[in-house]
Design a protein around this motif. Sequence first.
Motif, PDB file in Angstrom:
ATOM      1  N   CYS A   6       0.843  -1.182  -0.014  1.00 13.17           N
ATOM      2  CA  CYS A   6       0.003   0.005  -0.077  1.00 13.17           C
ATOM      3  C   CYS A   6       0.831   1.447   0.056  1.00 13.17           C
ATOM      4  O   CYS A   6       0.531   2.384  -0.619  1.00 13.17           O
ATOM      5  N   ASN A   7       1.927   1.125   0.643  1.00 14.21           N
ATOM      6  CA  ASN A   7       2.694   2.404   0.964  1.00 14.21           C
ATOM      7  C   ASN A   7       3.238   2.685  -0.475  1.00 14.21           C
ATOM      8  O   ASN A   7       3.783   3.612  -0.909  1.00 14.21           O
ATOM      9  N   LEU A   8       4.105   1.662  -1.095  1.00 13.70           N
ATOM     10  CA  LEU A   8       4.788   1.816  -2.265  1.00 13.70           C
ATOM     11  C   LEU A   8       3.808   2.067  -3.340  1.00 13.70           C
ATOM     12  O   LEU A   8       3.947   3.274  -4.436  1.00 13.70           O
ATOM     13  N   LEU A   9       2.660   1.540  -3.435  1.00  8.82           N
ATOM     14  CA  LEU A   9       1.421   2.148  -4.314  1.00  8.82           C
ATOM     15  C   LEU A   9       1.076   3.509  -4.034  1.00  8.82           C
ATOM     16  O   LEU A   9       0.876   4.330  -5.337  1.00  8.82           O
ATOM     17  N   GLY A  10       1.014   3.701  -3.144  1.00  6.83           N
ATOM     18  CA  GLY A  10       0.723   5.424  -2.759  1.00  6.83           C
ATOM     19  C   GLY A  10       1.877   6.485  -3.245  1.00  6.83           C
ATOM     20  O   GLY A  10       1.612   7.368  -3.732  1.00  6.83           O
ATOM     21  N   ASP A  11       3.137   5.789  -2.887  1.00  8.57           N
ATOM     22  CA  ASP A  11       4.126   6.713  -3.484  1.00  8.57           C
ATOM     23  C   ASP A  11       4.216   6.520  -5.034  1.00  8.57           C
ATOM     24  O   ASP A  11       4.508   7.596  -5.666  1.00  8.57           O
ATOM     25  N   GLY A  12       3.890   5.460  -5.589  1.00  7.32           N
ATOM     26  CA  GLY A  12       3.885   5.492  -6.919  1.00  7.32           C
ATOM     27  C   GLY A  12       2.918   6.265  -7.828  1.00  7.32           C
ATOM     28  O   GLY A  12       3.078   6.859  -8.560  1.00  7.32           O
ATOM     29  N   LEU A  13       1.634   6.224  -7.108  1.00 11.14           N
ATOM     30  CA  LEU A  13       0.709   7.255  -7.533  1.00 11.14           C
ATOM     31  C   LEU A  13       0.931   8.722  -7.288  1.00 11.14           C
ATOM     32  O   LEU A  13       0.507   9.571  -8.132  1.00 11.14           O
ATOM     33  N   ARG A  14       1.409   9.040  -6.157  1.00 13.01           N
ATOM     34  CA  ARG A  14       2.154  10.481  -6.237  1.00 13.01           C
ATOM     35  C   ARG A  14       2.868  10.662  -7.250  1.00 13.01           C
ATOM     36  O   ARG A  14       2.842  11.820  -7.742  1.00 13.01           O
ATOM     37  N   ASP A  15       3.799  10.018  -7.446  1.00 14.28           N
ATOM     38  CA  ASP A  15       4.722  10.425  -8.416  1.00 14.28           C
ATOM     39  C   ASP A  15       4.293  10.362  -9.973  1.00 14.28           C
ATOM     40  O   ASP A  15       4.807  10.916 -10.520  1.00 14.28           O
ATOM     41  N   LEU A  16       3.311   9.364  -9.965  1.00 11.71           N
ATOM     42  CA  LEU A  16       2.688   9.462 -11.394  1.00 11.71           C
ATOM     43  C   LEU A  16       1.698  10.703 -11.673  1.00 11.71           C
ATOM     44  O   LEU A  16       1.518  11.244 -12.745  1.00 11.71           O
ATOM     45  N   LEU A  17       1.034  10.958 -10.378  1.00 13.11           N
ATOM     46  CA  LEU A  17      -0.060  11.927 -10.750  1.00 13.11           C
ATOM     47  C   LEU A  17       0.268  13.415 -10.470  1.00 13.11           C
ATOM     48  O   LEU A  17      -0.310  14.491 -10.708  1.00 13.11           O
ATOM     49  N   ASP A  18       1.452  13.808  -9.591  1.00 12.53           N
ATOM     50  CA  ASP A  18       1.809  15.058  -9.122  1.00 12.53           C
ATOM     51  C   ASP A  18       2.472  15.682 -10.297  1.00 12.53           C
ATOM     52  O   ASP A  18       3.252  15.227 -11.023  1.00 12.53           O
TER      53      ASP A  18
END
Length: 269
Positions: free
Chosen positions: A250-262
């Motif tokens: 979940c943490n890696l998925l959140g970091d990946g989504l942040r990097d992708l969407l920011d």
Amino acid sequence: MRRSNLLFGTILIGLVVLAALLGMLWTPHDPQAITGSRLETPSSQHWLGTDGGGFDIVSRLMKGARLVLLIGVISVAGAAVIGIPAGIVAGMSRGWAGRLIARGADILYGFPALLLAILFAAALGGSVWTALMAISLATVPGFVRIARAATLQVMGQAYVEAARLSGIPRTHIAWRHVLPNIAPVLGVQASVSVGIAILAEAGLSYLGLASSADDATWGRMLREAQDQLFSAPMIAFWPGMAVAVATMGCNLLGDGLRDLLDPRLRELA
């Protein structure tokens, strides 16, 4: 590198979801039945061995995955339903209403899930619903804060000011302008919150506050394994690894989504 977090997080969460879905249809053995001798080593019959009660470890891990995901996803969804609208209202209101919501979130933030679970368990008894209510209420302030901060940023944009000056209703502005622009950061918050909820559920189950005695949960497996921790450490290793995999995913998925969407991070890439 940034996409690797999203990839690894998706793979880890996919493994947990696959175990949960498969556990709903099939398990190697009945997770609530004694199917072997105590503390059996891994074999073709018991892939990861048996625990101190003679229960098959793989079957109990698969059964526990379903309950962990159920509590994690539902509790975060309930917190989002309450926290996101409250945060948007707090961000769009410049008077006492916004400050009241923000201060209420700060007060609720002082009650962690463990304390709320103890209070609910004293009144209602330890159960899945106790964990759901406690984790959900403890997660609400995070959504309120994130939604409020993101809404304040969006409300300062020129096109939102123009929409307000043109007389467009606040509900229309919130639905058409605010929510779509803050959705990415809310998605990241939801992903990270699910990981925190999974960890909280394991802790509550370890204390006997999140499930009944018959439920096979990862936290309960850890509590039952503590008596054999030095003689058979592997029976504690597997549920602990399951909690770590789900939380890390979940943490890696959140970091990946942040990097992708920011958009700021996309410009630096």
